[in-house]
Design an enzyme around this catalytic site. Structure first.
Site, short mmCIF file in Angstrom:
data_model
loop_
_atom_site.label_atom_id
_atom_site.label_comp_id
_atom_site.label_asym_id
_atom_site.label_seq_id
_atom_site.Cartn_x
_atom_site.Cartn_y
_atom_site.Cartn_z
N GLN A 34 0.83 -1.20 0.00
CA GLN A 34 0.00 0.00 0.00
C GLN A 34 0.87 1.26 0.00
OE1 GLN A 34 -2.21 -1.04 3.50
NE2 GLN A 34 -0.33 -1.54 4.58
N HIS A 65 -7.83 3.39 19.80
CA HIS A 65 -6.95 2.36 20.35
C HIS A 65 -7.44 1.87 21.72
CE1 HIS A 65 -3.76 3.91 17.41
NE2 HIS A 65 -4.21 2.76 16.99
N ASP A 89 0.37 0.35 13.36
CA ASP A 89 0.84 1.60 14.00
C ASP A 89 1.20 1.38 15.47
OD1 ASP A 89 -1.69 2.06 15.60
OD2 ASP A 89 -2.51 2.14 13.59
N ASP A 140 0.60 -12.47 6.73
CA ASP A 140 -0.86 -12.37 6.60
C ASP A 140 -1.55 -12.94 7.85
OD1 ASP A 140 -3.48 -12.36 5.84
OD2 ASP A 140 -3.23 -13.67 4.11
N GLY A 141 -2.39 -12.11 8.47
CA GLY A 141 -3.07 -12.53 9.69
C GLY A 141 -4.08 -13.64 9.46
N ASP A 159 -7.43 -5.37 14.28
CA ASP A 159 -7.25 -3.92 14.08
C ASP A 159 -6.82 -3.73 12.64
OD1 ASP A 159 -6.59 -1.27 14.16
OD2 ASP A 159 -5.04 -1.46 15.68
N SER A 160 -7.81 -3.81 11.75
CA SER A 160 -7.51 -3.92 10.32
C SER A 160 -7.88 -2.65 9.57
CB SER A 160 -8.31 -5.08 9.73
OG SER A 160 -9.67 -4.71 9.66
N THR A 161 -7.46 -2.61 8.32
CA THR A 161 -7.95 -1.59 7.40
C THR A 161 -9.38 -1.97 6.97
OG1 THR A 161 -6.53 -2.84 5.87
CG2 THR A 161 -5.78 -0.67 6.47
N ASP A 162 -9.95 -1.14 6.08
CA ASP A 162 -11.32 -1.39 5.62
C ASP A 162 -11.42 -2.75 4.92
OD1 ASP A 162 -11.85 1.13 6.55
OD2 ASP A 162 -11.70 2.10 4.59
N1 SAM Z 1 -6.99 2.30 12.84
C1 SAM Z 1 -7.08 1.89 11.51
C2 SAM Z 1 -8.41 2.05 10.86
O1 SAM Z 1 -9.43 1.48 11.34
O2 SAM Z 1 -8.51 2.75 9.85
C3 SAM Z 1 -6.42 0.59 11.29
C4 SAM Z 1 -4.96 0.76 11.54
S1 SAM Z 1 -3.83 -0.47 11.20
C5 SAM Z 1 -2.61 0.57 10.49
C6 SAM Z 1 -4.47 -1.50 9.92
C7 SAM Z 1 -3.41 -2.48 9.41
O3 SAM Z 1 -4.03 -3.69 8.97
C8 SAM Z 1 -2.59 -1.98 8.22
O4 SAM Z 1 -1.30 -1.65 8.62
C9 SAM Z 1 -2.63 -3.16 7.22
O5 SAM Z 1 -1.37 -3.42 6.63
C10 SAM Z 1 -3.08 -4.30 8.12
N2 SAM Z 1 -3.70 -5.43 7.42
C11 SAM Z 1 -4.61 -5.41 6.43
N3 SAM Z 1 -4.92 -6.67 6.03
C12 SAM Z 1 -4.18 -7.52 6.81
C13 SAM Z 1 -4.05 -8.93 6.89
N4 SAM Z 1 -4.74 -9.75 6.08
N5 SAM Z 1 -3.20 -9.44 7.83
C14 SAM Z 1 -2.50 -8.63 8.65
N6 SAM Z 1 -2.58 -7.29 8.61
C15 SAM Z 1 -3.40 -6.72 7.71
#
Ligand code: SAM
Length: 282
Positions: A34, A65, A89, A140-141, A159-162
């Site tokens: 990304q 958080h 983060d 990968d989680g 705590d993931s992205t969209d």
């Molecule tokens: N607070 C944020 C929000 O709700 O917008 C989320 C913050 S955190 C930075 C989200 C993280 O999820 C990202 O750094 C992304 O790389 C990670 N992520 C996305 N898909 C993932 C997966 N399949 N496994 C592990 N991490 C993942």
């Protein structure tokens, strides 16, 4: 960033947007996963965006958080082993490690660059990264949970992205089924579940997927988050063996650490469902 000195994130489908006035962009890179950008804003401190979407600002990240961690950890009777999926983060990790009962945390973030950039620009969020209880893994989680030993965690925090791209699978029944297996009998999973106002359907689908994965109780908590779409955010919790009602209230009131948003009253209030959401989830 627009040319007139504002960072603007538009949500076209909702006909709305948020803008923050910026002093300068201080970092911009394309990781394997990304685009990571860092801005210094005039009134919200440092801002991190991923693929043009706000992740964290200095000013308001504490709400998110704290609500991703403390409600689940004070609902669980004895949270000792915690798994964080995403969370690069490290703000959620810092909150989890405030709990003395926690003995081991695995954080599984897909993109190591998010954490390295956070260490540089958000050192206070990463202040606990060297805690010997913290174990950072970059992969990968979804795969991590699929391969986890049965019954190996008390609490899993997503705590993931969209729910698009690599994060899409973190909202589905197959992933929750793996979480159910990876949790101990009294385990709790909590995932960020977007805006109650904009993403009601997603929250409903999460409830169905979690129940379909055999979790006994599912509940959505909500809280303000002024830099996320609609300014109103949520997290959805599910528990394997019992109701999510009730929590370790005395331990919460007598906690040894500082919070800025979460407290016992907020815990109770956050579980109260707004009427429209309550009716949607019936
Ligand atoms: N607070 C944020 C929000 O709700 O917008 C989320 C913050 S955190 C930075 C989200 C993280 O999820 C990202 O750094 C992304 O790389 C990670 N992520 C996305 N898909 C993932 C997966 N399949 N496994 C592990 N991490 C993942």
């Amino acid at each position: 960033m627009r040319k007139d000195g504002w960072y603007t994130e538009e949500w076209a489908d909702q006909g709305s947007a948020i803008s923050l006035r910026v002093k300068e962009k201080v970092h911009d890179e394309q990781s394997p996963y990304q685009r990571i950008e860092i801005y210094e804003t005039e009134t919200f401190g440092t801002l991190m965006t991923l693929d043009g979407l706000v992740m964290v600002t200095d000013r308001d990240n504490f709400v998110y958080h704290e609500m991703m961690s403390h409600p689940a950890l004070f609902t669980h009777q004895s949270p000792r082993r915690v798994l964080i999926i995403g969370g690069g983060d490290c703000g959620t990790l810092r909150e989890v490690l405030k709990h003395d009962e926690v003995e081991h945390v695995d954080q599984v973030e897909l993109d190591e660059r998010v954490t390295r950039v956070a260490e540089q620009f958000f050192p206070e969020l990463c202040a606990a990264n060297d805690d010997p209880r913290a174990h950072l893994h970059f992969q990968d989680g979804i795969r991590w949970v699929a391969e986890a030993q049965p019954g190996s965690y008390d609490v899993i925090i997503v705590d993931s992205t969209d729910p698009v791209g690599p994060a899409a699978g973190l909202f589905g029944k197959a992933f929750y089924t793996d979480c159910h297996r990876a949790l101990k009998a009294d385990g709790i999973v909590v995932g960020q579940s977007e805006s109650p106002l904009f993403h009601t359907t997603l929250i409903k689908e999460m409830h169905e997927a979690l129940r379909g994965a055999n979790f006994l109780d599912v509940a959505t908590i909500h809280f303000p988050q002024c830099t996320y779409p609609s300014g109103w955010w949520s997290a959805t919790l599910a528990r394997k063996d019992a109701t999510l009602a009730g929590f370790r209230e005395e331990a919460c009131r007598e906690r040894s650490f500082a919070t800025r948003y979460y407290n016992a009253g907020i815990h109770q209030a956050a579980f109260a469902s707004p009427e429209f959401l309550f009716k949607t989830l019936l």
